[in-house]
Design an enzyme around this catalytic site. Structure first.
Site, short mmCIF file in Angstrom:
data_model
loop_
_atom_site.label_atom_id
_atom_site.label_comp_id
_atom_site.label_asym_id
_atom_site.label_seq_id
_atom_site.Cartn_x
_atom_site.Cartn_y
_atom_site.Cartn_z
N HIS A 85 0.82 -1.21 0.00
CA HIS A 85 0.00 0.00 0.00
C HIS A 85 0.85 1.26 0.00
CE1 HIS A 85 0.37 -0.94 4.39
NE2 HIS A 85 0.46 0.37 4.51
N ASP A 96 0.29 -7.50 -0.03
CA ASP A 96 0.71 -6.18 0.47
C ASP A 96 2.23 -6.08 0.48
OD1 ASP A 96 0.67 -3.64 1.41
OD2 ASP A 96 -0.22 -4.10 3.36
N GLY A 113 3.05 4.94 10.14
CA GLY A 113 4.44 5.16 9.79
C GLY A 113 5.26 3.90 9.86
N SER A 145 4.29 1.08 8.59
CA SER A 145 3.97 0.26 7.42
C SER A 145 5.22 -0.09 6.64
CB SER A 145 3.00 1.00 6.50
OG SER A 145 1.68 0.81 6.89
N SER A 178 1.88 -4.68 7.56
CA SER A 178 0.76 -4.35 6.69
C SER A 178 -0.19 -3.38 7.39
CB SER A 178 0.02 -5.62 6.27
OG SER A 178 -1.12 -5.31 5.49
#
Length: 442
Positions: A212, A241, A328, A330, A346
């Site tokens: 993402h 992802d 942040g 991710s 994720s």
């Protein structure tokens, strides 16, 4: 011109108070040897994962999942067959055998029913081999008719097939608020965390992060207002992802390691599948280093779509954990004490104050899909710390030109981004029960 070392630290940069790496002599006595008479072996988590994969193939339809008992340091294997030969086969391999009701086929069929009837934003489900059930979770947005529909679907699976619980938070991707890698979009700035440096299939240096993040922006920088240093090559979200992002400078040295703060790194030697029950460590640019347990595999998460009001972004095949994370984080790295790359952050619910669930894209699947490999990449990794050295002894750290001088103990502020304001004090210690001695706050 000398080669430029990657200025983006793998896993992001922790605050100055980040936990130290207290290195692993705790596992030294675990030789993984099998005791006489087919009794259960004492195993490290990585050994348990390998044994589980072997037994899954050997047992076939009788295999109904497995998990790591960290307290006893043993692999527990579920079997649905009463065939004594099957049971003895698993025992001789060194596993603890437990007979259960639900087969892998039954659990997968139940997950398919959930997908068909209960794909609702704010829900997730994952196989939990410790209970031999599917754990279904609903976040705080699942109320009224949506909750009734979910509850009815779970009840329709039959007694003993699934459990349903509520989560206090909201399932979301953790894409903003970090300080490791940066991009600009029409909607404003995006911040994520770098997962693992890799070598792309064409031999160029690259890194993995969340899909993402790669869908949100194509060009990424190592500072908030800096020039881009890497470009998205592949990005998959939803469904999966993960993103493969190539460094723009082909001479970039991208060491295979995770920066855990205070000038210390964990060498990443291989990718590994997660095992339920094992202790794992997550590094992210917002909250730094945190640890916890794997609680489920093959998880499905239904995120509320950010691009389609009322829509659902469903991601499958994730690792479910009780490790905390925040916006942040991710894309940040999930790894083990022995240097195995396990996952990419994720999303999930909660935060690092109240806790919650966090889900991770398996690294093994991302590597297979992109054709990338873990390893030295384009750079010399002789500068990384020796994992067998006592904490604080970083005499083996080499020159990290381009990312700050890390001889002795590097200044974390010299790495990617400004760590000020990230993570808070992480000096607390939380040792895992699988013999790991890497410490963090949870």
């Amino acid at each position: 011109m000398p080669k430029r070392k990657a200025a983006i630290a793998v896993g992001g940069v922790a605050a100055l108070g980040a936990a130290a790496l207290l290195l692993p002599h705790a596992n030294a006595s675990q030789d993984g040897g099998q005791a006489a008479g087919g009794t259960a072996r004492t195993l490290k988590a990585a050994q348990a994962s390998g044994l589980a994969a072997q037994l899954q193939k050997a047992l076939g339809d009788a295999f109904a999942g497995s998990y790591y008992d960290g307290g006893r340091q043993q692999l527990v294997v579920n079997v649905v067959s009463g065939d004594n030969n099957v049971i003895q086969q698993a025992k001789k391999a060194g596993a603890v055998v437990r007979q259960v009701k639900n087969s892998t086929r039954d659990l997968k069929a139940a997950a398919t029913t959930l997908k068909t009837k209960a794909t609702i934003p704010g829900t997730s489900w994952a196989v939990d081999p410790r209970t031999d059930k599917i754990l279904v979770t609903a976040d705080s947005t699942v109320t009224g008719a949506k909750w009734d529909r979910l509850q009815s679907t779970v009840q329709g699976l039959g007694s003993g097939m699934a459990t349903l619980k509520k989560s206090a938070g909201t399932f979301k991707t953790f894409v903003s608020g970090g300080d490791a890698i940066f991009a600009q979009t029409q909607q404003g700035g995006v911040r994520c965390s770098l997962g693992f440096n890799v070598t792309a299939s064409d031999g160029s240096p690259a890194f993995l992060t969340a899909g993402h993040c790669g869908v949100a922006a194509k060009d990424w920088s190592d500072s908030q207002n800096g020039q881009p240093v890497a470009t998205v090559d592949q990005a998959k979200f939803p469904g999966n992802d993960f993103s493969l992002v190539k460094y723009d400078d082909p001479s970039t040295q991208a060491p295979s390691e995770v920066n855990v703060g205070n000038g210390q790194t964990v060498q990443i030697n291989q990718a590994a599948d997660a095992t339920v029950g094992e202790t794992v460590f997550r590094m992210g640019s917002t909250t730094g280093l945190h640890d916890g347990k794997v609680t489920g595999l093959d998880a499905t998460v239904n995120f509320q779509s950010e691009t389609n009001p009322g829509g659902v972004d469903t991601v499958n095949g994730l690792i479910q954990t009780d490790v905390c994370a925040e916006p942040g984080d991710s894309g940040g790295s999930l790894f083990t004490q022995d240097g195995s790359a396990v996952g990419l952050t994720s999303g999930g619910s909660g935060d690092c104050t109240s806790g919650g669930e966090t889900f991770f894209q398996p690294v093994t699947a991302a590597l297979q899909a992109t054709g990338a490999t873990l390893g030295n990449g384009a750079g010399d990794q002789s500068g990384s710390a020796d994992p067998s050295a006592p904490a604080g002894d970083q005499s083996g750290a080499g020159d990290q030109s381009g990312a700050g001088d890390q001889s002795g103990s590097a200044d974390p502020s010299a790495s990617a981004g400004d760590p000020s304001g990230s993570g808070g004090d992480q000096s607390g210690a939380g040792s895992g029960d699988d013999g790991s001695s890497l410490t963090s706050t949870r």
